[in-house]
Design an enzyme around this catalytic site. Structure first.
Site, mmCIF file in Angstrom:
data_model
loop_
_atom_site.group_PDB
_atom_site.id
_atom_site.type_symbol
_atom_site.label_atom_id
_atom_site.label_comp_id
_atom_site.label_asym_id
_atom_site.label_seq_id
_atom_site.Cartn_x
_atom_site.Cartn_y
_atom_site.Cartn_z
ATOM 1 N N HIS B 161 0.830 -1.212 0.000
ATOM 2 C CA HIS B 161 0.000 0.000 0.000
ATOM 3 C C HIS B 161 0.865 1.262 0.000
ATOM 4 O O HIS B 161 0.426 2.295 0.474
ATOM 5 C CB HIS B 161 -0.929 0.064 1.209
ATOM 6 C CG HIS B 161 -1.650 -1.200 1.501
ATOM 7 N ND1 HIS B 161 -2.957 -1.402 1.146
ATOM 8 C CD2 HIS B 161 -1.247 -2.340 2.088
ATOM 9 C CE1 HIS B 161 -3.327 -2.613 1.544
ATOM 10 N NE2 HIS B 161 -2.307 -3.205 2.112
ATOM 11 N N SER B 287 14.984 17.629 -18.992
ATOM 12 C CA SER B 287 13.791 18.447 -19.133
ATOM 13 C C SER B 287 14.143 19.632 -20.001
ATOM 14 O O SER B 287 15.266 20.136 -19.942
ATOM 15 C CB SER B 287 13.324 18.910 -17.755
ATOM 16 O OG SER B 287 12.578 20.113 -17.856
#
Lengths: 463, 463, 463, 463
Positions: B161, B287
């Site tokens: 989880h 980027s």
């Protein structure tokens, strides 16, 4: 860089689109990789123009960038990308190389890659929709309306569950597709018009542009206006994905209408029905081994293309999920969306060609009608009996049709000789009794409705 | 016929496969249109050979057909198809043109198009699986096994989880993918091996071939044996579609394993976790606007490719449905299956490259472990307490972890100073108490199991 | 807790499964929520038994746990879950409540929730496959084999593209489904047999169980053996998802075969073809308004169910992706897999009922055959002409079929009076000429192959 | 007829909807089978009313039918259907039984089953959208807007590719979901409003109704107006399927937005990030075996529900295809559409509950920000350097970030001590230099845009 067509792996490239010169000419400027690069370069131009207009960069810089952007080639960008592994930075480098030093900083100034990519995508999809998809769909609709009008009085048996039901006309049957296609053309137009761009930077908060413009969101609006686009209401690194999702849904649900039309027509071409046929060319071979075959292969192709592209909506739904201010896992998958557009346009083109020369056989329609023409009177008979007071008309007629099937007698014969039904028959008008005798007249508003539907869509779409 | 790469519409053609020379060289002979035509020609050769062997046609005819089939080009067939609108008849005509009159009748003799197409497809898929897909997957598996062994002792926090759970090693985490990928390699091998051909004619009943062979099904078996294939148990015009459906399911479920691996690795590359990283090249730009970024773009690409191709299974399921002895609505859609193979192989290649240079950061793993290292003792503590007789151990530990969170104290401190727990602690062995104090030793069989999994798959797949 | 059937939202519950008492009796023990809870309780029992056998807990504890597990109800667990918000802990609490204090710790001892859940799921699916799915499919197969054999000599026109192709028998047409269904039964059997469990703890590394067993993986194997299961080769918190994916693929591809069968039968029930029909009951109403209608509504239902459940494979593929040692995002989606099983079993039941009473009309088959019976001689004619030396037999026959269509003359008349073809006709054997005159004999191995297919699957599946 | 909740097979029935009394109360009147029957009865009422108004049947008949329709139960209809195997005829029979003989004929007069079914469906979906779906979504939006405004100034690191990018605020991050959810609420409203009915008879040509009304299409319009619906532009036996397809697309794409929100929140709850958390109840158990776990199980459930229901769009697309005036193969599959509505509403309810109590940790956000806070200055630095004339600013900063990573020095330290950069730094304004030193101020318009987005959607949706 050249590739031999037959070395391609995509059937769109080597067969349906790439091998068709006219298709490449019309769609290439929107769906090819070249078109992608060119569109992205134009977003850089729009950005530079507004930078100049606002005095952030010199007019001369914007002019140089515009000139350079027009010259950059897809080949060049691919080569640069191979070196630096970043496609938009590669484009930027290619533009920068062509401009003087004082213009260099203003290429891509304050922008992030997806300002360029998402805006260029919206711009390409909007234009291809307006310039090709919708006009081609309207041409197909024109062809369908022409068939529909031409056949509006042609008696045909209506069929539900593959069973003879009650009469219609072939025009009425085709009016279904006029209406559904008209509706989808509107859906494509609306959703294409709604596509949005963005110039809000790396995470959508105008971090970089706000250094230079206090009203960075107005700045965004100005840049996008250069491309006749509006900004996404909110954006992260990317435009809200629902605009594109709506557009692709419109495309795919339009594809579904075409598939249904094709399915109907190929079933009407079944040997036992034979009410319509694809026209065959003189030299055309139907089967490699059965020289007598005339297969509905174009309609089959339409269904097949739909099966191939319909599930792509799942990809679009998966791409709605992008972590935080975005992850890149939608990048590659979205590169394939132009394929959907291409497949749809190729399919529309095929249907237009085939439907323009659709062969209909009025006699076959009459012959099929006559097979069970008498039986379909069961519906008006039951309704009229009920209206004239029969206590259990549906059951009475159900029994009579069973008897007709058992005995081979015509339904009208059984109706007209039934003592039980006689009192109700007497109350009917002559026209009503005629309808039971000859149910060809039991066509309702088929003809009028057909005309209304054609008119409605001609007006709604300005055909 | 040449096409400019950047005029293509499929990203596979202009970007992932077509632009990569090595990929084209390796995969082209199986997935391109050229490969399709060549494979189909070879099925015609197999047919002619058996005709000759059985004395139905002269040996010389078979030899001529073999020679001609080797010369026919995809271009030529495409041109002929443009004229007669039938792709297999076009191939047949191209072969016939090249042979003497007395050999002409034996080209495609008694066959139907889909004898050729379905057999060629099975043959291509089986070979591409054996020659490229499986070997490439095994190479990737080799890389994963190497990482797994190398890291089998590297402590890592197990996460469920997204929450710290209990300790594992990084090798154990990777062993999951060794096992799942190994399992899928077997699935691909098995289903590829099971692909079937057919030479049973237009509707599958050997109508034509039975004129010349009483044992037309044995004849079919012989022709297919030339290509190391077996016949479909039953066939209509086409092979039972489930063989291909199983194969594509194996491919796509294998793709899912790769997507999960990629997803795990990109999450482990999150800035806050930073336990692994894609190696970056010196000139590589992360980027276009954020020079500091090092994005897990290769792992993102894997996820994205999966999103694109996974839904194609829907197309395959739709293609299970073909009317009567078949309709053609699977023809176009099936032409796209080689795309799935291509995308998978490109993805495997990418993952192999990236994983070969995967950067792992043992210190980061330790640092992350230490964040909550103490807390994970809650599980062994509760179990040991229970084993030593505590009546409600789970609840006791739940309360203690809440207190640890509130107070900021270490869980061990709370455990070791609890009066209530003291009697149980005393009964524990020193090693058990150590485990609660330093849960890094609470690793179960992580190391041993990791080794076992590696060995299992090395043996099972003969690595 | 009771719910009114018609307050349910799932059509399976209020209509297809829940409203059918027999179906609920047979399937309920495997697919209902009650069955889920009961299966999970039995996994806890298996665990306790092995704990006792290994001396980790007292025999009496295991016995108490077994008794308690048998008593726990779904209602009780749901109530406890509402309180503590954890379904397996709720089950554990309910068992614990029923046992003495010294047994309490050994309920769920060292296990994690998904040890129980995944193991119980594998166990349920394996049993429902062996007890219901496969036996029901075999019963349907039995029905289909009976029809197939009964009709193996019944002449029917073979159809490709919806067009008359060349002759088969109706039995041969049905043999397709015998074979494809047989193949899918094997696929379901194989993949169900392969389902795996796990008892390897919270992250799969046996962290907890290894405290008490040095050979924790052998311990896992023992527990699973109690349920006739094997362990997943590797597991995290969950079993490798590909085992279930393969099983669901087998179910869904089996559904596709049923959908194709149903589609064929409903098309053969078209008014113009009318070769088969669903039997109608005496009181049955075909249409609310058209009393004469006899719709193939059962076959339509089969197609419809397939459309509903086929796309669920996408969910299964999405569930292959679970982060690190797992996230919970597969939990809710997997709860729906029993729906697929239920829908398939309901559909098999329906098809069995309908096919058992399938009405076939041999006369209609003959009548349809005669429509174009002459024309289908084009294939054997072209092949025989070619075999006897005609230089361009396919084109010659293509021209002749065009002439036959134009002139309305029988193809045989044109063949037998053609001067050009005369020399080739002379060379044919009488039987070959007969075949061209009366192509009903041009059936190839339809009859023999039909029998072979039936025998093959009877043997392969031990029918 | 009662069924035990835990004998159901659908998790919606036994768990998510059926077990939740409040949910059943609110949604039951629209999505249950009972609701279906009741809606269909009301369409029969609307029909009778207009028949009376037009003088086709007596006022008293309409009144009786209205009364009877209100009394008919789902149980009764199911029983009758079991007898006659036709669901709408069953309903009709149940109404007829309750009215006097002279009213009997006017039940369902001239209508076909799908006049009733499709109209009732449109009516139900439109009402459930207006009464439950949209109001619930607006409530959730209200909660999200409140969080967004509350957190609009809370500094958070923006993340792209899972990597720290540039700063935003947590409110800005949440504004994404305000906007996307707002947009989808509009889409649901619009498409629900557009749902259409039909009263055009068995094949859509008003065959039966035109016997009694010359303006049968006006008659249709009147009947539908009773239910505030408009007619489908064209209809066959059924309404054009694209209206429902658009509505389901709106629902499913809305589901995608919720899934993305849930995914983001669960990642922010990762142990290493820990910026948000689901509130835990006092008695709540996080793990059956790890007492310290606090899992984002509600967010995981949302993702899981989306995975389950998203692929249902494929069913809807398949249902666009219906042969001729329709086949019945969409009947069963469409019965499941209320499940999608139910799942969406349950999910919205869950998210509203969880988000209302969402725990955010401002300190964690700051701590995470500080991890790389310095590094994110690379973007503004490169842009400012470029703006002040640096010839290759992006590359210069890329090199500097690499050095910062190698050396462990702060980026600002490297920038401020670089001789090469000194002249450009001098030209910057103090505020610009401050931004590089402390990039927390490099937030662009995050705060303003957040507010604007909230206001935009409050106004657009009248919140």
């Amino acid at each position: 860089m050249q590739i031999d067509l037959y070395d391609c792996v995509s059937p769109l490239d080597f067969r349906y689109y790439g091998a068709d010169e006219r298709m490449r000419e019309r769609l290439g400027p929107y769906v090819s990789e070249r078109a992608r690069v060119a569109s992205e370069a134009q977003v850089e131009v729009a950005l530079a123009k507004v930078l100049a207009r606002r005095g952030i960069c010199p007019e001369s810089a914007a002019a140089e960038i515009e000139k350079a952007a027009g010259e950059v080639t897809a080949e060049e960008v691919a080569e640069e990308e191979a070196r630096i592994k970043h496609n938009i930075r590669a484009l930027v480098n290619c533009i920068r190389r062509r401009v003087r030093d004082d213009a260099k900083p203003y290429v891509h100034f304050t922008a992030t890659s997806f300002d360029i990519i998402d805006t260029a995508t919206a711009w390409r999809f909007k234009r291809v929709s307006a310039d090709v998809v919708v006009p081609d769909l309207k041409e197909l609709l024109r062809v369908l309306i022409d068939i529909t009008r031409r056949e509006k009085d042609t008696l045909q048996m209506g069929r539900t569950h593959g069973q003879h039901a009650v009469p219609i006309t072939f025009g009425f049957a085709m009016a279904e597709y006029v209406s559904r296609l008209g509706n989808r053309i509107q859906a494509i137009e609306t959703t294409a018009e709604s596509l949005r761009g963005k110039v809000s930077g790396a995470v959508g908060a105008y971090n970089a542009s706000a250094i230079f413009c206090e009203d960075a969101d107005a700045f965004e609006r100005e840049v996008l206006a250069e491309l006749s686009l509006e900004p996404s209401t909110h954006s992260t690194q990317i435009v809200e994905p629902e605009y594109v999702a709506d557009f692709v849904h419109a495309l795919i649900s339009c594809f579904g209408v075409l598939a249904n039309l094709a399915d109907d027509l190929r079933h009407l071409q079944r040997t036992e029905i034979a009410e319509v046929a694809e026209a065959f060319e003189k030299e055309q071979v139907g089967s490699s081994t059965m020289p007598h075959k005339r297969n509905p292969w174009n309609f089959e192709n339409v269904k097949s293309m739909w099966k191939k592209f319909m599930p792509q909506m799942v990809t679009v739904y998966c791409d709605q999920i992008s972590e935080h201010q975005r992850d890149l896992s939608n990048s590659c998958s979205q590169r394939f969306i132009p394929e959907i557009i291409t497949a749809l346009v190729c399919t529309v083109d095929r249907l237009r060609r085939v439907c323009s020369r659709l062969v209909t056989d009025e006699e076959a329609m009459q012959r099929n009608f006559d097979m069970t023409g008498g039986m379909v009177a069961a519906e008006p008979a039951y309704i009229l009996l009920a209206a004239y007071g029969h206590p259990d008309a549906h059951e009475a007629m159900r029994q009579l049709t069973l008897e007709a099937q058992r005995s081979g007698k015509a339904l009208w014969e059984l109706i007209s000789t039934s003592e039980e039904l006689a009192p109700y028959l007497e109350r009917m008008t002559p026209r009503q009794r005629d309808m039971l005798r000859d149910p060809a007249s039991y066509c309702g508003l088929a003809v009028e409705k057909t005309e209304k539907v054609c008119e409605h869509w001609e007006q709604a779409l300005g055909l």
